[in-house]
Design an enzyme around this catalytic site. Structure first.
Site, short mmCIF file in Angstrom:
data_model
loop_
_atom_site.label_atom_id
_atom_site.label_comp_id
_atom_site.label_asym_id
_atom_site.label_seq_id
_atom_site.Cartn_x
_atom_site.Cartn_y
_atom_site.Cartn_z
N ASN A 207 0.85 -1.19 0.00
CA ASN A 207 0.00 0.00 0.00
C ASN A 207 0.88 1.23 0.00
O ASN A 207 1.99 1.18 0.53
CB ASN A 207 -0.85 0.04 1.27
CG ASN A 207 -2.07 -0.84 1.17
OD1 ASN A 207 -2.75 -0.87 0.16
ND2 ASN A 207 -2.34 -1.58 2.23
N ASP A 276 -4.73 -5.90 2.00
CA ASP A 276 -5.93 -6.72 2.23
C ASP A 276 -5.74 -8.16 1.78
O ASP A 276 -6.43 -9.05 2.24
CB ASP A 276 -7.13 -6.10 1.51
CG ASP A 276 -7.53 -4.79 2.17
OD1 ASP A 276 -7.45 -4.72 3.41
OD2 ASP A 276 -7.91 -3.84 1.46
N PRO A 302 -5.66 -11.65 7.36
CA PRO A 302 -6.44 -11.46 8.59
C PRO A 302 -6.53 -9.97 8.93
O PRO A 302 -5.64 -9.20 8.56
CB PRO A 302 -5.63 -12.21 9.65
CG PRO A 302 -4.26 -12.32 9.09
CD PRO A 302 -4.38 -12.32 7.60
N ASP A 303 -7.60 -9.58 9.61
CA ASP A 303 -7.74 -8.18 10.05
C ASP A 303 -7.15 -8.09 11.46
O ASP A 303 -7.75 -8.59 12.42
CB ASP A 303 -9.21 -7.75 10.02
CG ASP A 303 -9.34 -6.25 10.22
OD1 ASP A 303 -8.71 -5.72 11.16
OD2 ASP A 303 -10.05 -5.61 9.43
N ILE A 304 -6.00 -7.45 11.57
CA ILE A 304 -5.27 -7.41 12.85
C ILE A 304 -6.09 -6.65 13.90
O ILE A 304 -6.27 -7.12 15.02
CB ILE A 304 -3.89 -6.74 12.64
CG1 ILE A 304 -3.07 -7.53 11.61
CG2 ILE A 304 -3.13 -6.64 13.96
CD1 ILE A 304 -1.83 -6.82 11.10
N PHE A 320 -7.56 3.52 12.12
CA PHE A 320 -7.44 4.59 11.13
C PHE A 320 -8.22 4.15 9.90
O PHE A 320 -8.11 2.98 9.51
CB PHE A 320 -5.97 4.82 10.75
CG PHE A 320 -5.30 5.88 11.57
CD1 PHE A 320 -5.04 5.67 12.92
CD2 PHE A 320 -4.95 7.10 11.00
CE1 PHE A 320 -4.44 6.65 13.69
CE2 PHE A 320 -4.34 8.10 11.75
CZ PHE A 320 -4.09 7.87 13.10
N LYS A 334 -16.87 1.31 9.64
CA LYS A 334 -15.72 0.49 10.07
C LYS A 334 -15.60 0.48 11.59
O LYS A 334 -15.31 -0.55 12.20
CB LYS A 334 -14.43 1.07 9.51
CG LYS A 334 -13.93 0.32 8.32
CD LYS A 334 -12.75 0.99 7.70
CE LYS A 334 -12.81 0.70 6.22
NZ LYS A 334 -11.81 1.41 5.46
O1 C5P Z 1 -10.78 -2.07 6.85
P1 C5P Z 1 -9.65 -1.11 6.72
O2 C5P Z 1 -8.40 -1.77 6.18
O3 C5P Z 1 -9.94 0.12 5.97
O4 C5P Z 1 -9.39 -0.67 8.22
C1 C5P Z 1 -8.39 0.20 8.56
C2 C5P Z 1 -7.96 -0.04 9.98
O5 C5P Z 1 -7.84 -1.43 10.25
C3 C5P Z 1 -6.59 0.52 10.26
O6 C5P Z 1 -6.57 0.91 11.61
C4 C5P Z 1 -5.67 -0.65 9.96
O7 C5P Z 1 -4.43 -0.54 10.65
C5 C5P Z 1 -6.49 -1.81 10.46
N1 C5P Z 1 -6.26 -3.05 9.69
C6 C5P Z 1 -5.64 -4.14 10.29
N2 C5P Z 1 -5.48 -5.31 9.60
C7 C5P Z 1 -5.91 -5.43 8.33
C8 C5P Z 1 -6.54 -4.35 7.70
C9 C5P Z 1 -6.69 -3.17 8.41
O8 C5P Z 1 -5.25 -4.02 11.46
N3 C5P Z 1 -5.72 -6.57 7.68
#
Ligand code: C5P
Length: 395
Positions: A207, A276, A302-304, A320, A334
């Site tokens: 990104n 993503d 995975p979404d951390i 963020f 979100k």
């Molecule tokens: O869903 P989105 O990516 O837009 O969400 C942004 C927020 O989620 C940010 O705080 C980002 O650091 C966190 N995030 C994460 N892991 C991911 C995607 C996003 O922690 N895989």
């Protein structure tokens, strides 16, 4: 904030040339800086340099007639928020320990009523000598804050401890002194920068993220007195010295690093621009170019942040949301989906790599606009907001 004033003491050492850069950075940061040099320092950097950088004449002499009262040792220190001696020679540290008042700078240090910070700089053997180590221990007991020294190559050609901290690191420590300690005693975990998901040995998916916002948030949390862990994807930035830094590349590594510390943190701030998707079966070798269409198989990462916020007893979680349209609406969605008390919305078209940004904070109470400012200022404002919300959630 009230005008901030420091006395920058410069003693005799090769690192005195770095004090000129420090003086420039201090003035740029809006700190009124009065330079006081020892006689030895004048052999390394002339007063004209410091005078031009700070806009104030430089003093060295206890009997300087330019000070009306005839008491330069009292007048120059009066109203100063801090005295910073950089570089501080071995000889000067010994003088401080003994309470010697032999020249203007040592007398100012003795007659002060503000904190004293010293940045030692000397040859490695001088630093390691038991006399110097004894002096350093005594200075700490006397409440003097030691900044460094660092290790590395020295002017004498030797390698070891004794290098003065770089001016940027000194500025960081000085700036921290001026910030309210809103997060004292708390542990903060910050993710920053992009992640990089390999396609082959040299290529990858990433990104557009410089890491500047995340690093600024980590710095602001440190300034506010927190213990900070910074999990960072690849960036070109120098991380804050006082943070524990865990460098990572892929989202999976970032998740593992976060999971290794998150159970013990009070506040988690996810600033990282996490990719993503990752590439299934990346090639270990560089893929050769040919005329055919190349198909990559991508699997979701995975979404951390969501995994942290859904823990049984999560830390206070801040996200963020970088958006390019319907910014606040998407950000609020979100925030709710990831169960966050606070999300920071920004416009990617303006934010990536930019010096100044506008941020909108969205929480249970509504929206709070942080008008256009540099990332450091925004990070401090954000930390103030987080500290207030965090305190309100405490019993
Ligand atoms: O869903 P989105 O990516 O837009 O969400 C942004 C927020 O989620 C940010 O705080 C980002 O650091 C966190 N995030 C994460 N892991 C991911 C995607 C996003 O922690 N895989």
């Amino acid at each position: 904030m009230d005008a901030r004033r420091i006395v920058l003491g410069v003693t005799g050492g090769v690192a005195a040339y770095k004090a000129a850069e420090l003086a420039r950075l201090l003035v740029k940061a809006g700190i009124d800086t009065q330079v006081v040099c020892t006689e030895a320092a004048r052999h390394f950097v002339g007063p004209a340099t410091f005078q031009a950088l700070t806009g104030h004449p430089v003093f060295s002499d206890l009997w300087d007639e330019r000070v009306d009262s005839g008491m330069a040792h009292i007048d120059l220190g009066r109203g100063a928020d801090l005295i910073v001696v950089a570089p501080a020679s071995a000889d000067f540290l010994a003088k401080l320990v003994q309470g010697v008042a032999a020249d203007l700078l040592s007398t100012l240090c003795l007659a002060r009523d503000c904190p004293l910070l010293v940045a030692p700089a000397m040859n490695r053997q001088m630093w390691e000598h038991p006399a110097t180590q004894r002096n350093v221990a005594l200075l700490r007991q006397d409440g003097v804050e030691l900044l460094g020294p660092d290790q590395g190559e020295q002017a004498c050609g030797e390698i070891g401890f004794g290098r003065m901290l770089e001016p940027e690191a000194l500025l960081e420590a000085i700036e921290a002194r001026f910030q309210p300690k809103r997060l004292a005693g708390l542990k903060v975990l910050v993710t920053a920068g992009p992640t990089f998901e390999a396609i082959d040995a040299v290529r990858g998916i990433t990104n557009a993220s410089s890491g500047r916002m995340g690093y600024a948030v980590a710095r602001a949390a440190l300034e506010a007195g927190a213990e900070v862990t910074l999990v960072t994807g690849p960036t070109c930035l120098t991380p804050p010295r006082a943070a524990r830094v865990i460098p990572v590349t892929r989202c999976q590594d970032m998740l593992a690093a976060v999971e290794s510390v998150v159970a013990d943190v009070d506040i988690f701030i996810g600033v990282a621009a996490v990719a993503d998707y990752y590439v299934l079966n990346p090639s270990e070798q560089k893929i050769k170019k040919d005329a055919h269409i190349l198909t990559l198989e991508l699997a979701p990462n995975p979404d951390i942040l969501a995994s942290v916020s859904s823990r049984p007893s999560p830390p206070f979680c801040v996200g963020f949301a970088a958006e390019s349209e319907n910014i606040e609406e998407y950000a609020e969605l979100k925030r709710r989906r990831k169960h966050l008390p606070l999300i920071v919305a920004n416009d990617v078209r303006e934010a990536v790599g930019a010096e100044a940004v506008q941020l909108v904070l969205l929480d249970e109470a509504g929206r709070h606009v942080l008008p256009l400012a540099d990332k450091r200022t925004q990070a401090r404002r954000l930390i103030a907001h987080i500290a207030a919300l965090y305190q309100a959630t405490r019993p």
